[in-house]
Design a protein around this motif. Structure first.
Motif, PDB file in Angstrom:
ATOM      1  N   VAL A  45      27.663  41.659  30.020  1.00  0.00           N
ATOM      2  CA  VAL A  45      28.522  40.558  29.607  1.00  0.00           C
ATOM      3  C   VAL A  45      28.882  39.756  30.851  1.00  0.00           C
ATOM      4  O   VAL A  45      29.435  40.294  31.814  1.00  0.00           O
ATOM      5  N   LEU A  46      28.540  38.475  30.850  1.00  0.00           N
ATOM      6  CA  LEU A  46      28.820  37.640  32.007  1.00  0.00           C
ATOM      7  C   LEU A  46      30.268  37.172  31.981  1.00  0.00           C
ATOM      8  O   LEU A  46      30.775  36.695  30.964  1.00  0.00           O
ATOM      9  N   LEU A  47      30.922  37.325  33.108  1.00  0.00           N
ATOM     10  CA  LEU A  47      32.320  36.927  33.237  1.00  0.00           C
ATOM     11  C   LEU A  47      32.418  35.479  33.702  1.00  0.00           C
ATOM     12  O   LEU A  47      31.461  34.910  34.242  1.00  0.00           O
ATOM     13  N   LYS A  48      33.587  34.901  33.519  1.00  0.00           N
ATOM     14  CA  LYS A  48      33.818  33.522  33.924  1.00  0.00           C
ATOM     15  C   LYS A  48      34.921  33.465  34.965  1.00  0.00           C
ATOM     16  O   LYS A  48      35.951  34.143  34.848  1.00  0.00           O
ATOM     17  N   GLN A 211      46.287  42.102  56.085  1.00  0.00           N
ATOM     18  CA  GLN A 211      46.077  43.035  54.975  1.00  0.00           C
ATOM     19  C   GLN A 211      47.249  43.021  54.001  1.00  0.00           C
ATOM     20  O   GLN A 211      47.061  43.071  52.777  1.00  0.00           O
ATOM     21  N   ALA A 212      48.472  42.935  54.533  1.00  0.00           N
ATOM     22  CA  ALA A 212      49.646  42.925  53.672  1.00  0.00           C
ATOM     23  C   ALA A 212      49.642  41.705  52.748  1.00  0.00           C
ATOM     24  O   ALA A 212      49.981  41.802  51.566  1.00  0.00           O
ATOM     25  N   ALA A 213      49.229  40.551  53.278  1.00  0.00           N
ATOM     26  CA  ALA A 213      49.179  39.335  52.465  1.00  0.00           C
ATOM     27  C   ALA A 213      48.100  39.438  51.396  1.00  0.00           C
ATOM     28  O   ALA A 213      48.309  39.046  50.235  1.00  0.00           O
ATOM     29  N   LEU A 214      46.950  39.983  51.750  1.00  0.00           N
ATOM     30  CA  LEU A 214      45.861  40.120  50.778  1.00  0.00           C
ATOM     31  C   LEU A 214      46.233  41.104  49.675  1.00  0.00           C
ATOM     32  O   LEU A 214      45.859  40.923  48.515  1.00  0.00           O
ATOM     33  N   ASP A 215      46.974  42.145  50.037  1.00  0.00           N
ATOM     34  CA  ASP A 215      47.439  43.094  49.026  1.00  0.00           C
ATOM     35  C   ASP A 215      48.304  42.407  47.973  1.00  0.00           C
ATOM     36  O   ASP A 215      48.258  42.748  46.788  1.00  0.00           O
ATOM     37  N   ILE A 216      49.091  41.426  48.394  1.00  0.00           N
ATOM     38  CA  ILE A 216      50.013  40.750  47.485  1.00  0.00           C
ATOM     39  C   ILE A 216      49.274  39.901  46.448  1.00  0.00           C
ATOM     40  O   ILE A 216      49.647  39.868  45.279  1.00  0.00           O
ATOM     41  N   VAL A 217      48.204  39.219  46.868  1.00  0.00           N
ATOM     42  CA  VAL A 217      47.552  38.248  45.973  1.00  0.00           C
ATOM     43  C   VAL A 217      46.342  38.802  45.236  1.00  0.00           C
ATOM     44  O   VAL A 217      45.896  38.217  44.242  1.00  0.00           O
ATOM     45  N   ALA A 218      45.774  39.923  45.700  1.00  0.00           N
ATOM     46  CA  ALA A 218      44.496  40.391  45.165  1.00  0.00           C
ATOM     47  C   ALA A 218      44.538  40.649  43.663  1.00  0.00           C
ATOM     48  O   ALA A 218      43.605  40.294  42.937  1.00  0.00           O
ATOM     49  N   GLY A 219      45.613  41.270  43.185  1.00  0.00           N
ATOM     50  CA  GLY A 219      45.688  41.617  41.767  1.00  0.00           C
ATOM     51  C   GLY A 219      45.546  40.416  40.857  1.00  0.00           C
ATOM     52  O   GLY A 219      44.764  40.429  39.899  1.00  0.00           O
ATOM     53  N   GLN A 220      46.273  39.347  41.154  1.00  0.00           N
ATOM     54  CA  GLN A 220      46.196  38.148  40.328  1.00  0.00           C
ATOM     55  C   GLN A 220      44.870  37.416  40.520  1.00  0.00           C
ATOM     56  O   GLN A 220      44.327  36.855  39.557  1.00  0.00           O
ATOM     57  N   ALA A 221      44.338  37.428  41.735  1.00  0.00           N
ATOM     58  CA  ALA A 221      43.054  36.772  41.980  1.00  0.00           C
ATOM     59  C   ALA A 221      41.934  37.450  41.200  1.00  0.00           C
ATOM     60  O   ALA A 221      41.054  36.780  40.644  1.00  0.00           O
ATOM     61  N   ILE A 222      41.956  38.769  41.136  1.00  0.00           N
ATOM     62  CA  ILE A 222      40.921  39.511  40.414  1.00  0.00           C
ATOM     63  C   ILE A 222      41.100  39.362  38.904  1.00  0.00           C
ATOM     64  O   ILE A 222      40.139  39.178  38.156  1.00  0.00           O
ATOM     65  N   ALA A 223      42.349  39.441  38.443  1.00  0.00           N
ATOM     66  CA  ALA A 223      42.620  39.362  36.997  1.00  0.00           C
ATOM     67  C   ALA A 223      42.255  38.016  36.412  1.00  0.00           C
ATOM     68  O   ALA A 223      42.049  37.910  35.193  1.00  0.00           O
ATOM     69  N   ALA A 224      42.148  36.986  37.245  1.00  0.00           N
ATOM     70  CA  ALA A 224      41.805  35.643  36.745  1.00  0.00           C
ATOM     71  C   ALA A 224      40.350  35.548  36.308  1.00  0.00           C
ATOM     72  O   ALA A 224      39.963  34.602  35.618  1.00  0.00           O
ATOM     73  N   VAL A 225      39.535  36.515  36.712  1.00  0.00           N
ATOM     74  CA  VAL A 225      38.128  36.574  36.283  1.00  0.00           C
ATOM     75  C   VAL A 225      38.074  37.312  34.953  1.00  0.00           C
ATOM     76  O   VAL A 225      38.439  38.476  34.869  1.00  0.00           O
ATOM     77  N   ARG A 226      37.585  36.636  33.904  1.00  0.00           N
ATOM     78  CA  ARG A 226      37.592  37.244  32.559  1.00  0.00           C
ATOM     79  C   ARG A 226      36.229  37.109  31.891  1.00  0.00           C
ATOM     80  O   ARG A 226      35.550  36.146  32.094  1.00  0.00           O
TER      81      ARG A 226
END
Length: 226
Positions: A45-48, A211-226
């Motif tokens: 299944v291709l994600l967007k 690393q601390a800054a990337l930890d903060i944003v990674a979850g939302q950045a990854i979840a935006a791919v659906r």
């Protein structure tokens, strides 16, 4: 917190010992059978990726990093957020970028395409992630970034930290590149602290800050791919 497996730089690793040959045994022979047909291949299944990366971060996340509304250039696929360094020293410069690569609009990238793109980026970044600097001082495979875990929230990822210089100003940057299916996500956080008005006196942010800054944003950045 980010969990990394550091890339080994030492050489001379001994190869694994070859298994000893099995002792031959005798027994009744069995007729060989061949399947009548191969099982059907499972289609991926291709994600967007999000159409506008500037909308993937909530106001609370931006507030934690102290960055303003994101800006996206028409010719640049990345969205960039920056802080307000102020009008008087000491100055604090921070920049965050997020880029999604899922192929072109007419030609969505396949999982194979994304794997090849990810591998190419990793080889390049492990050698020299910036044309304005040398090899990274930190590099490794990401097992977890923030609350996102490899194999659960993304398929594979790597991280590099490096210092580069533009003009007389030095900056430190941490870059996380993640693959989720057929989409490659690149998140970069860079910055420097300048005690006075001379940019050549800038002190790059360290690896821990990046690393601390990337930890903060990674979850939302990854979840935006659906």
């Amino acid at each position: 917190m980010m969990v990394l497996i550091a890339v080994a730089t030492a050489c001379g690793l001994a190869p694994a010992a070859a298994p000893s040959p099995a002792t031959p045994t005798t027994g009744p022979s069995r007729p060989k059978t061949t399947p009548t047909s191969a099982p059907p291949a499972k289609e991926s299944v291709l994600l967007k990726a999000p159409t506008n990366p500037c909308r993937v971060l909530t106001a609370s996340i931006r507030s934690r990093l102290g960055v303003r509304q994101g800006i996206k250039d028409r010719l640049d696929p990345a969205c960039k957020w920056s802080n307000d360094p102020g009008d008087a020293p000491p100055f604090k410069f921070r920049d965050l970028t997020i880029t999604y690569d899922a192929g072109f609009k007419e030609f969505t990238a396949s999982v194979k395409d994304a794997k090849e793109s990810f591998a190419t980026k990793r080889r390049s970044d492990y050698r020299q992630p910036s044309v304005f600097g040398g090899a990274p001082s930190v590099k490794g495979t990401i097992q977890q970034i923030g609350t996102a875990k490899t194999g659960e929230h993304f398929d594979e990822g790597y991280y590099v930290y490096f210092v580069y210089e533009v003009g007389e100003a030095k900056r430190g940057e941490g870059k996380a590149v993640l693959r989720k299916g057929n989409v490659v996500i690149t998140i970069g956080f860079s910055g420097a602290d300048v005690p006075g008005r001379r940019m050549r006196d800038s002190k790059p942010i360290g690896d821990a800050t990046a690393q601390a800054a990337l930890d903060i944003v990674a979850g939302q950045a990854i979840a935006a791919v659906r």
